[in-house]
Design a protein around this motif. Sequence first.
Motif, PDB file in Angstrom:
ATOM      1  N   ARG A  27       0.875  -1.184   0.000  1.00  0.00           N
ATOM      2  CA  ARG A  27       0.000   0.000   0.000  1.00  0.00           C
ATOM      3  C   ARG A  27       0.897   1.215   0.000  1.00  0.00           C
ATOM      4  O   ARG A  27       1.924   1.238   0.684  1.00  0.00           O
ATOM      5  CB  ARG A  27      -0.955   0.018   1.198  1.00  0.00           C
ATOM      6  N   TYR A  59       0.116   8.687   0.748  1.00  0.00           N
ATOM      7  CA  TYR A  59       0.589  10.061   0.582  1.00  0.00           C
ATOM      8  C   TYR A  59      -0.039  10.918   1.678  1.00  0.00           C
ATOM      9  O   TYR A  59      -1.266  10.973   1.796  1.00  0.00           O
ATOM     10  CB  TYR A  59       0.182  10.615  -0.783  1.00  0.00           C
ATOM     11  N   CYS A 103       2.019  13.752  -5.782  1.00  0.00           N
ATOM     12  CA  CYS A 103       1.946  12.591  -6.666  1.00  0.00           C
ATOM     13  C   CYS A 103       1.527  13.101  -8.038  1.00  0.00           C
ATOM     14  O   CYS A 103       0.348  13.064  -8.397  1.00  0.00           O
ATOM     15  CB  CYS A 103       0.960  11.544  -6.156  1.00  0.00           C
ATOM     16  N   LYS A 135      -3.877   2.390  -2.701  1.00  0.00           N
ATOM     17  CA  LYS A 135      -3.316   3.670  -2.286  1.00  0.00           C
ATOM     18  C   LYS A 135      -4.266   4.451  -1.389  1.00  0.00           C
ATOM     19  O   LYS A 135      -5.480   4.385  -1.534  1.00  0.00           O
ATOM     20  CB  LYS A 135      -2.929   4.491  -3.507  1.00  0.00           C
ATOM     21  N   THR A 136      -3.667   5.196  -0.496  1.00  0.00           N
ATOM     22  CA  THR A 136      -4.389   6.070   0.432  1.00  0.00           C
ATOM     23  C   THR A 136      -3.818   7.473   0.312  1.00  0.00           C
ATOM     24  O   THR A 136      -2.607   7.645   0.184  1.00  0.00           O
ATOM     25  CB  THR A 136      -4.238   5.575   1.885  1.00  0.00           C
ATOM     26  N   TYR A 137      -4.701   8.464   0.347  1.00  0.00           N
ATOM     27  CA  TYR A 137      -4.254   9.854   0.428  1.00  0.00           C
ATOM     28  C   TYR A 137      -4.785  10.437   1.728  1.00  0.00           C
ATOM     29  O   TYR A 137      -5.998  10.429   1.973  1.00  0.00           O
ATOM     30  CB  TYR A 137      -4.730  10.692  -0.756  1.00  0.00           C
ATOM     31  N   ILE A 140      -5.670  13.861  -5.866  1.00  0.00           N
ATOM     32  CA  ILE A 140      -6.533  12.699  -5.629  1.00  0.00           C
ATOM     33  C   ILE A 140      -7.419  12.448  -6.845  1.00  0.00           C
ATOM     34  O   ILE A 140      -7.541  11.312  -7.333  1.00  0.00           O
ATOM     35  CB  ILE A 140      -7.392  12.921  -4.369  1.00  0.00           C
ATOM     36  N   ASP A 169      -7.389   9.166  -9.314  1.00  0.00           N
ATOM     37  CA  ASP A 169      -8.581   8.329  -9.507  1.00  0.00           C
ATOM     38  C   ASP A 169      -8.947   8.227 -10.984  1.00  0.00           C
ATOM     39  O   ASP A 169      -9.390   7.163 -11.452  1.00  0.00           O
ATOM     40  CB  ASP A 169      -9.757   8.892  -8.709  1.00  0.00           C
ATOM     41  N   TYR A 207      -8.193   6.146  -4.771  1.00  0.00           N
ATOM     42  CA  TYR A 207      -7.622   6.423  -3.457  1.00  0.00           C
ATOM     43  C   TYR A 207      -8.633   6.116  -2.350  1.00  0.00           C
ATOM     44  O   TYR A 207      -9.832   6.391  -2.474  1.00  0.00           O
ATOM     45  CB  TYR A 207      -7.249   7.896  -3.330  1.00  0.00           C
ATOM     46  N   ASP A 208      -8.141   5.564  -1.265  1.00  0.00           N
ATOM     47  CA  ASP A 208      -8.830   5.573   0.019  1.00  0.00           C
ATOM     48  C   ASP A 208      -8.449   6.904   0.655  1.00  0.00           C
ATOM     49  O   ASP A 208      -7.276   7.143   0.944  1.00  0.00           O
ATOM     50  CB  ASP A 208      -8.345   4.390   0.860  1.00  0.00           C
ATOM     51  N   VAL A 209      -9.394   7.809   0.831  1.00  0.00           N
ATOM     52  CA  VAL A 209      -9.088   9.168   1.254  1.00  0.00           C
ATOM     53  C   VAL A 209      -9.420   9.349   2.734  1.00  0.00           C
ATOM     54  O   VAL A 209     -10.522   9.025   3.183  1.00  0.00           O
ATOM     55  CB  VAL A 209      -9.862  10.204   0.409  1.00  0.00           C
TER      56      VAL A 209
END
Length: 289
Positions: free
Chosen positions: A116, A119, A124, A221-223, A241, A245, A253-255
């Motif tokens: 994973r 950010y 990015c 990925k997570t932001y 983001i 996407d 993104y998992d935000v």
Amino acid sequence: MQPTFVLVHGAFANSFSFAPLQAELGLLGHRSVAVDLPGHGFAATFPGAYQAPQDLEELATTPGSIKGVTLADNAAHLIGILERAKRNGPVILVSHSRGGITATAAANARPDLIDRIVYVSAWCPVALDVGGYNAEPEMATADSAGLMSAMAGNPAELGLLRCNFRTADPEVLATFKAAFLADGTDEEFLTFMNTFQPDENLDVGTSADRAQAATWGRIPKTYVRLADDTSLPPALQDRLIREGDELTPDNPYDVRTLAGSHLKWLVDPAPGARLLGELTALLDVPARS
């Protein structure tokens, strides 16, 4: 298996920035390693002219070890660390600020090493290079006056960026604090400034270093948005983001959002550590092909 958090610092920073966060992660039972990119940490240059009493003319011309360091050097160094960490289980790559450029370059090259990518108010690039984004409306409110007013020397002649974080000019310090840690105390702000190093490399990448759908795009990925960031404003975070996407609509993104300024999550690390800890549960997903 227990994952390893690999933490990548931003501009003018180093692994020391993450010490409080690592303490919190450790107390929550998580393993972590903080990276010093080439020319950072104990490999940094602290010229004698940077010490008190400062000699600003000499500071403007003294060579620095980070001269010539490239984004490719940063990525290669990070990949070496990721390879070692991956031997021990899953890897969660966490980057902050300018460190996101290096994390993205490493993810483009070796997505197999990252389970994973996270950010935290980090760059990015997708549609533009970093320089291009800096000219966009989302960066219009970004507070860069402190850095500009404290620059030492000519970057083209030095071959690096040099900033005098040890200035005693109250106006410059006030602009620094507004940009980085407006929600911290004066004591916290000055302490953090003294963990910064004066030099940073010039290479922020080109179009070839933007996120690539075929490689970077395979990684979950997570932001983590920093809601009160005036250094990398929420409007720009949201654009990054959105563009990510659009690049990988099947892997958005998992935000998440944390309150606070650009550095507050490191000065007050408990909320950030809890958030990162929650991401370990997301590793229980089907393996990527």
